[in-house]
Write a protein that holds these residues in place. Sequence first.
Motif, short mmCIF file in Angstrom:
data_model
loop_
_atom_site.label_atom_id
_atom_site.label_comp_id
_atom_site.label_asym_id
_atom_site.label_seq_id
_atom_site.Cartn_x
_atom_site.Cartn_y
_atom_site.Cartn_z
N ALA A 180 0.87 -1.18 0.00
CA ALA A 180 0.00 0.00 0.00
C ALA A 180 0.90 1.23 0.00
O ALA A 180 2.06 1.16 0.46
N SER A 181 0.37 2.31 -0.52
CA SER A 181 1.18 3.52 -0.62
C SER A 181 0.27 4.73 -0.41
O SER A 181 -0.76 4.85 -1.06
N ALA A 182 0.68 5.60 0.51
CA ALA A 182 -0.14 6.79 0.78
C ALA A 182 0.76 8.00 0.92
O ALA A 182 1.91 7.87 1.39
N LYS A 205 5.49 17.14 2.51
CA LYS A 205 4.92 15.84 2.16
C LYS A 205 5.25 14.76 3.19
O LYS A 205 6.40 14.59 3.60
N VAL A 206 4.21 14.03 3.59
CA VAL A 206 4.38 12.84 4.43
C VAL A 206 3.99 11.67 3.55
O VAL A 206 2.94 11.70 2.90
N SER A 207 4.84 10.65 3.50
CA SER A 207 4.43 9.49 2.71
C SER A 207 4.90 8.20 3.32
O SER A 207 5.85 8.18 4.11
N CYS A 208 4.22 7.16 3.00
CA CYS A 208 4.58 5.82 3.47
C CYS A 208 4.15 4.81 2.41
O CYS A 208 3.00 4.80 1.98
N SER A 209 5.10 4.02 1.96
CA SER A 209 4.80 2.94 1.01
C SER A 209 5.41 1.67 1.58
O SER A 209 6.59 1.66 1.92
N MET A 244 9.69 -0.79 3.78
CA MET A 244 8.84 0.37 4.04
C MET A 244 9.61 1.65 3.73
O MET A 244 10.68 1.87 4.29
N GLU A 245 9.07 2.45 2.84
CA GLU A 245 9.70 3.73 2.51
C GLU A 245 8.86 4.85 3.13
O GLU A 245 7.64 4.87 2.94
N VAL A 246 9.54 5.73 3.83
CA VAL A 246 8.82 6.77 4.57
C VAL A 246 9.46 8.12 4.30
O VAL A 246 10.69 8.23 4.27
N THR A 247 8.63 9.13 4.09
CA THR A 247 9.16 10.50 3.99
C THR A 247 8.54 11.35 5.09
O THR A 247 7.31 11.37 5.24
N ILE A 248 9.39 11.99 5.84
CA ILE A 248 8.95 12.91 6.89
C ILE A 248 9.44 14.29 6.48
O ILE A 248 10.63 14.45 6.18
N PRO A 249 8.56 15.29 6.44
CA PRO A 249 9.02 16.61 5.98
C PRO A 249 9.96 17.27 6.98
O PRO A 249 9.91 16.96 8.19
N ALA A 250 10.81 18.14 6.47
CA ALA A 250 11.67 18.92 7.34
C ALA A 250 10.79 19.61 8.36
O ALA A 250 9.65 19.98 8.06
#
Length: 902
Positions: free
Chosen positions: A807-809, A817-821, A831-837
Motif C-alpha cells: 500500500a502507498s499513501a 509531504k508525508v508518505s509511506c509505502s 517500508m519507505e517513509v518520507t517525513i518533511p523537514a
Amino acid sequence: MHASQKSLRFVLISISLLIAGFLFITPGFAENGAEAPGHLRCEYLTNPTGIDVPQPRFQWVLANSRRGEMQTAYQVLVASTPEKLERDRGDVWDSGKVASGDSAQVVYNGKPLVSGHTYYWKVRAWDTQGNSGAYSQPSRFGMGLLERADWKGQWIGGDGLLRKEFGLPGKVVRARAYVTALGYYELHINGKKIGDKVLDPAWTVYPKRVLYSTYDVTSALQDGPNAVGVMLGGGWATQGAGGPPEYKAPALLFQMNIEMADGKTVSVSSDTSWKTAAGPVVSDSVYDGDVYDARLEKPDWDRPGFNDAAWAPARQEKGTAGALSAEMMPPIRVTDTLVPRSMTNPEPGVYIYDFGQNFAGWARLRVRGPRGAKVRLRFSELIYSNGMINRQNLRSAKARDIYILKGSGLEKYEPHFTYHGFRYVELTGYPGTPSLDTLRGRVVNSAVEATGSFVASKEILNQIQHVIRWGQLSNLHSIPTDCDQRDERQGWMGDAQVTAEEAMMNFDMAAFYTNFVRDIRDAQKPDGEIPDTVPYKYGRYPADPAWGTAYPLICWYMWQQYGDKRILQENYDGLKKYEEFLRTRAKDNVLRYSYYGDWIAIKHTPGALVSDSYFYYDTRILSDVAKVLGKTGDAEAYAKLAGEIKDAFNKAFFNAETGEYANGTQTAQAMPLFLDLVPQKERGGVMGKLYNNIVYEHNTHVTTGFIGVKYLLPVLTRDGHSDLAYELATQTTYPSWGYMISKGATTLWELWQDKIGPSMNSHDHIMLGSIGSWFYRALGGINLGADGEGYRHILVEPRLVEDLHWASASIETVRGKVSCSWKHRTGAISMEVTIPANSDARIVVPEEEDMTTVTVREGDHVVWENGKFVPGDPGITAATARASAIEFSAGSGYYHFLLTGE
Ligand code: BGC
C-alpha cells in the motif's frame, strides 16, 4: 544588429544562462544552510488577490530533505513594492529573526494593511545548525476592500444583463474590480469574460454575509471608452429550496478602482446609471437548469459603443445589510473536461451519452442548425435497460438545459447559472445527426487542490478510493453538500462532519472549511442553536446533535490537520454557546433528542445513544480546545463535565451483563469504543460483542448507517482486528462499498441498497466515503502523533493485513509531504517513509505476527538487531520493540526500512 552579431549575442546569453543555471542548480541553496522555503501560502492561498484579514497568516514548506532537519528560526519580509522586497527591505513588516519552529500559521504583525493594496513577501529559515538559508521566491497578497465605505455604489438589479460605459483618459497602471451578487454574476469587460470563476459568489447565509471576489482588471481596460457588462443569474438567493426563495430578484454590487498613469484615480461602481435589458438566459435555476435563447443575444453588449438607448435604467435593489467579506477559498471552476464514452440512439431523435463517470457539472454543446431549433439536454445518474435515462431519483429537479439556436454556423453553448449531477445526458431536438463530439462533460466544483493519494495492491480499495474522490468533488460547491443532482444539494452538517477528515486527507480543504465554519457561525442563533443545514434551508433548528457536531468537529480537525489555532480562537465563544445550548436540552447529563440518528442504517440504533455520544464528544472537544487556547479553567470544567456525561451515558445505555450498549448494534458498540466511553474493564467484552455481531450475526458485513460507519473500522483496527476491518472494507456483497462498485457505481451511493426507483436514493452522496480516512491511517499508515497539530509530530503506523501485499499513501501537509509505502512478502517487510523537514515522527515498522528474530535495516545501516536498537543511522534517534512491530523515533528525511525475520 547584424545576423552574426545576433548569433554571437545568443551564444553569450546561452553561456551565461548555463553558468547561472549551474550556479543556481539548487536555487536558493545557501552554503551549508537551509534551502529556500517553497510552497508559500497566505491564508492558505497562493498569491491571493483579495483578502480581508487584518493579520493574515503565512505558511511555507522547507524544501530540505536532509535527515533530522528542523527550522530553528525564520524571517518574514513584507514589502510595499516588488523592488523593495528584492532589496530585502520589509518596509511593511520585517519580522526580524524569530527563533521558532513554526512554518505555518505565522501571523502578520506589521503596519496596518490598506484596502486594495498589494503586498509582496518572502521568507527565509535557519536550519538545525543555525545556518540561515536563502530567501524564498517572492510571493504576494492583495487586500480587498476593508471598510463598508470603500464601496461607493449601491445594490442594483435588472433583467439579466447590466452594462455601464465610461471613459478613461490615459494609461491605466493598476485596476481592481470587486464584485458580489445575491445570485450569480458573470463579469465582462470590453468584450471579455473576466476570470475563470463560475457560479460565483459562494452560497452563504445572505442576510449575514455575502462574499465578493477581487479581480485584477488592469489589462482588460484601455485608454478611451470602456464598458463593463454583468450577466446576473438567480442562484440560491432567488430559488425556493426547502421553503420559499429568500430574495425576489438577483442583485449586483460592483466597485472598480482604477489608478491612472498620471496619478489620478477613477472609481466605477454599480448604481442606477447602469443600463439593463433582458439577455439570452430566459430562465435559470440550480435545480432545473438554464434555458438559453441565442436569438436574444445582444452582440457586443459588453463592449463600448454598443447602442443601449433602448435599455432601461438599472433598478435599485435592497440587497443585503449583511457583511461584505472577501471570498477566500478555491472558487467553483470548470476543473476537467470529459469525453463521452459512448453515444446510443435508443429511439428516433433521442441520443444518450454516457460519460462513464458520475460527476457534477454540465455538458458543453456544439451545434449547427436553423435559427429557432431547440436542443434539449436532460441529465441523469441512471439508465433503464432499454437505454433511456432514468430520472426518478431527481425528485422535482428538472435538471435540463435548453438551447435555442440563432442559426449562424457553429454554435457553442454551456449553461451559466446551474449545475447537474449526472453520468448520462439525453440529447433531443438536435438538428441533424450528432456525434460523440457534440457533447463534452464539464466537471464543475470548488477547485480544491488534490493533496493526498492512496493506492494498494487490492484493486477494490483503489476503486473505492476512486468513487470517494469523485463523490467528494461532486459535493463541493462552495459548501459541502449532501448530493449534487436532486432537488436538495444542501449543506447537511451530518454529511459534512463524517467526511471532513477524509476530505482533508485527499484535498487541501483548509480555506474551504475556514469559510464553511464561518457560515456555521453566521447561522448560529443567540442561544447557541445551530441548524441541520448551513446555510439553513432544510431540516431544523436546533440540529440533530449528530449533525450539529460539525461545528466543534470541523474546528478540531482544522487544528489537527492544519494546526489552525485561529479558527479555535474565533469560534471559541460560538462553540461554548453551542455546548451550553446542548446542556439546556440534556436531562441528568443525558442528551436524548434526535431526528435522524444513525441515518440510513440497516439495523436501527436508538437515536438517543447517538445524540448522547456526540454530547460527550463535543464536550471533550471543547475541553481540548480550551486547553490549546490556554483557558485552563474552562478546560478543566469541561473535562469534568465530560466525565459526568460519560458516567451518565453508561448508566443510561450500558448493560454490564450482556456487554451491550442499547440494542447492541454495530453503531451502538462502536461509538462508545471510539470515544473511550467504555469503562476500561468492559472494553474487551464490548469489543467481543461487536466482533461477534459483525462476523457471526452478519457474515462480515456492515449494518450501520453513515454515522456509525465512521467509527467502525477505526475501532476494530485499534483493538487488534485490522484484518476484520479490512474484510469489511473489501467486502463485495450487500451491504458494502464493494457492492456498490460491483453494481457499477462511479460515485458513492446514499444508501447501501441498490435502488433505482423514485425513492430517496441518490447515486452521488459522499457520507459513506468517511472510510477514506481509514485508508490513509490504517493501510497507508499516516497518522497524527500525539499533540501533533498540523503534522508537527507524525505517527507512521501501517497495519499489515493478510491479502494486502503493498500500500502507498502520501499527504501534502502544511509542513510538507508525508508518505509511506510498504511491501510485504513472507519474511520481509520493506517500508519507505518520507517525513518533511521540521517534523518528527514515530515510525512503526510492522512484523509478521509470529516472527521471533527480526533485523531491521535502513538504507545501508542495520538499525535493529538482536532485540536492540543499533544507533548510528542519521535521523534515527531511538527504537523500541512493540507487540509485532519495531518503533523508531526519527526526524525528517526519506527512509527505506527493510525488516526481515523468521
Ligand atoms: C440528505 C442526507 C441528510 C439527511 C438528514 C437527506 O435528505 O440527503 O444526506 O443528512 O437528509 O437526515
